[in-house]
Design an enzyme around this catalytic site. Structure first.
Site, short mmCIF file in Angstrom:
data_model
loop_
_atom_site.label_atom_id
_atom_site.label_comp_id
_atom_site.label_asym_id
_atom_site.label_seq_id
_atom_site.Cartn_x
_atom_site.Cartn_y
_atom_site.Cartn_z
N SER A 149 -3.79 -2.09 16.57
CA SER A 149 -4.84 -3.10 16.45
C SER A 149 -5.71 -2.72 15.25
O SER A 149 -5.52 -1.68 14.63
CB SER A 149 -5.69 -3.18 17.73
OG SER A 149 -6.22 -1.92 18.07
N ASP A 185 -9.34 -1.40 31.01
CA ASP A 185 -8.82 -1.80 29.70
C ASP A 185 -7.66 -2.75 29.93
O ASP A 185 -6.59 -2.37 30.42
CB ASP A 185 -8.36 -0.56 28.93
CG ASP A 185 -7.94 -0.88 27.49
OD1 ASP A 185 -7.86 -2.07 27.15
OD2 ASP A 185 -7.70 0.08 26.72
N TRP A 190 -0.99 1.87 23.87
CA TRP A 190 -0.49 3.22 24.11
C TRP A 190 -1.59 4.17 24.57
O TRP A 190 -1.40 5.38 24.57
CB TRP A 190 0.23 3.75 22.88
CG TRP A 190 1.59 3.14 22.69
CD1 TRP A 190 2.75 3.53 23.32
CD2 TRP A 190 1.96 2.05 21.85
NE1 TRP A 190 3.80 2.75 22.92
CE2 TRP A 190 3.35 1.83 22.01
CE3 TRP A 190 1.26 1.23 20.96
CZ2 TRP A 190 4.04 0.83 21.32
CZ3 TRP A 190 1.94 0.24 20.27
CH2 TRP A 190 3.31 0.04 20.46
N LEU A 210 1.61 -5.06 30.23
CA LEU A 210 2.85 -5.71 30.64
C LEU A 210 4.06 -5.09 29.94
O LEU A 210 5.19 -5.50 30.18
CB LEU A 210 2.79 -7.21 30.34
CG LEU A 210 1.83 -8.03 31.20
CD1 LEU A 210 1.80 -9.48 30.72
CD2 LEU A 210 2.21 -7.96 32.66
N CYS A 373 0.31 -11.33 7.35
CA CYS A 373 -0.90 -11.17 8.17
C CYS A 373 -2.01 -10.51 7.35
O CYS A 373 -3.17 -10.91 7.43
CB CYS A 373 -0.60 -10.35 9.41
SG CYS A 373 0.31 -11.25 10.67
#
Length: 407
Positions: A149, A185, A190, A210, A373
């Site tokens: 992120s 969270d 990770w 997930l 991106c």
């Protein structure tokens, strides 16, 4: 005779395509560039030295470009129909920087994008598509904390690893964690954030994900650090958490996977799980145009199926719709652009290892994803915001913001 007719028709068709291309490129990029066509002809566009060079090994049908430019050009690059000499990021950035380009208006095409509702089964499948392609793959180009992120750069000289640690520290400071509190969270990745929170603030934390790959890695890290009494991770949908409340709830880079139809459901669940006076921080990509969904069709098909990037207006409306109190909103757009540039560079440096398990189509797909991106954030086509909000009025956030900047 039939083959001669077909060949002649093909030449004429390609001639028509070429005229379309030449007209399109006149106003496509903000910087000078060179286009090499499939028949060997080259055209220079703009004034000055070319910043990059596009080679079309064969034409993309005009109808495909008009119907869905993101899909047409994305697939063409993946399959080697287009080659880019120079920086892929700079080429895409030049496109976005030209606000008059018809491709700059991508949100107009995305209105037709069919957005399937992300029920629990589909949400799990979508996450598996992106995150369960192997921890070893991500380890090759993420930093050593395995944080996927936006980082937070105190200076241009910060390493990627330092920026990711800065980001975690910044988020934990914003929530004003206190010893003994409980932290959830949602989409814990990770595990870097919850591991840091438990060690530095002595809270009790739960992470949910997930991704089975992420879940297994976090469990391994918890055991290695001897934190089983204070930290747990569960492989489950956050909507399955029942009768649990927390002092703090954080979510970093997860809301983009929720889907438009489930945004209000997300905030409703957060509200129900947040204790009175509790604090929540949401860190997510945001779009500019309300209702347009910042995700384009190529990314939705190949990278993040089921993804939806909400606008700031939508998020604020959902927060207030649950009678949650918005305390702070901050843009980290430039930080994400820089983070992605680091990832793209690391990806290129890791190609010898990546090629051992991935084919060239996969490599070109990920190269385009990471660089486009970065270009989107650098040009302001999309943004990233952190939203800090509370349940009910609380004095649990310091009076002034200077607490965020103390080292």
């Amino acid at each position: 005779m039939d083959s001669t007719i077909r060949k002649s028709s093909g030449v004429q068709h390609h001639g028509i395509d070429k005229m379309f291309y030449k007209t399109m490129f006149k106003d496509l990029f903000a910087d000078p560039c060179t286009v090499h066509f499939w028949d060997g002809e080259e055209e220079h566009y703009g004034s000055g030295e070319s910043k990059f060079r596009l080679t079309f090994n064969e034409p993309i049908p005009k109808a495909d470009i008009i119907a869905d430019p993101s899909m047409a050009f994305g697939e063409a690059y993946m399959h080697g129909i287009i080659d880019i000499e120079g920086s892929v990021r700079e080429a895409v950035e030049s496109l976005y920087n030209n606000k008059n380009s018809f491709l700059r208006q991508g949100h107009l095409y995305n209105r037709a994008l069919k957005l399937l509702s992300n029920n629990k089964k589909r949400s799990r499948e979508n996450i598996e598509h992106h995150y369960d392609i192997g921890n070893e793959f991500y380890k090759l180009w993420l930093d050593e904390t395995m944080t996927y992120s936006c980082g937070y750069f105190h200076s241009q000289d910060d390493t990627l690893c330092q920026a990711q640690k800065n980001k975690v520290d910044y988020i934990l400071k914003k929530m004003n964690l206190k010893e003994g509190q409980t932290l959830l969270d949602i989409g814990c990745g990770w595990g870097q954030l919850i591991l840091t929170a438990v060690k530095q603030y002595k809270v009790k934390a739960l992470g949910v994900t997930l991704s089975s790959e992420q879940h297994d890695k976090v469990k391994e890290r918890i055991k290695e650090e001897g934190l089983e009494d204070s930290l747990a991770v569960e492989l489950r949908d956050y909507r399955e958490l029942k009768d649990r409340t927390f002092d703090r709830i954080v979510s970093v880079g997860m809301l983009e996977h929720v889907g438009k139809d489930h945004l209000q459901e997300y905030f409703s669940h957060v509200s129900s799980m947040l204790k009175d006076g509790g604090v929540s921080l949401l860190h997510c990509i945001t779009g500019i145009h309300e209702g347009a969904g910042g995700t384009n069709s190529w990314i939705n098909k190949y990278i993040f199926p089921g993804g939806y990037i909400p606008s700031i207006q939508e998020l604020v409306a959902h927060i207030s719709g649950e009678e949650l109190h918005l305390v702070d909103v901050e843009s980290l757009r430039r930080h994400y652009g820089k983070t992605l540039e680091h990832w793209a560079q690391n990806f290129e440096e890791a190609l010898p290892q990546i090629r051992k398990t991935k084919d060239e189509v996969f490599i070109r797909m990920w190269r385009m994803y990471l660089n486009s991106c970065a270009a989107s954030f650098n040009s302001g086509n999309i943004d990233l915001h952190q939203f800090l909000f509370t349940k009910d009025i609380t004095e649990d956030i310091p009076f002034c913001r200077d607490y965020l900047y103390r080292c």
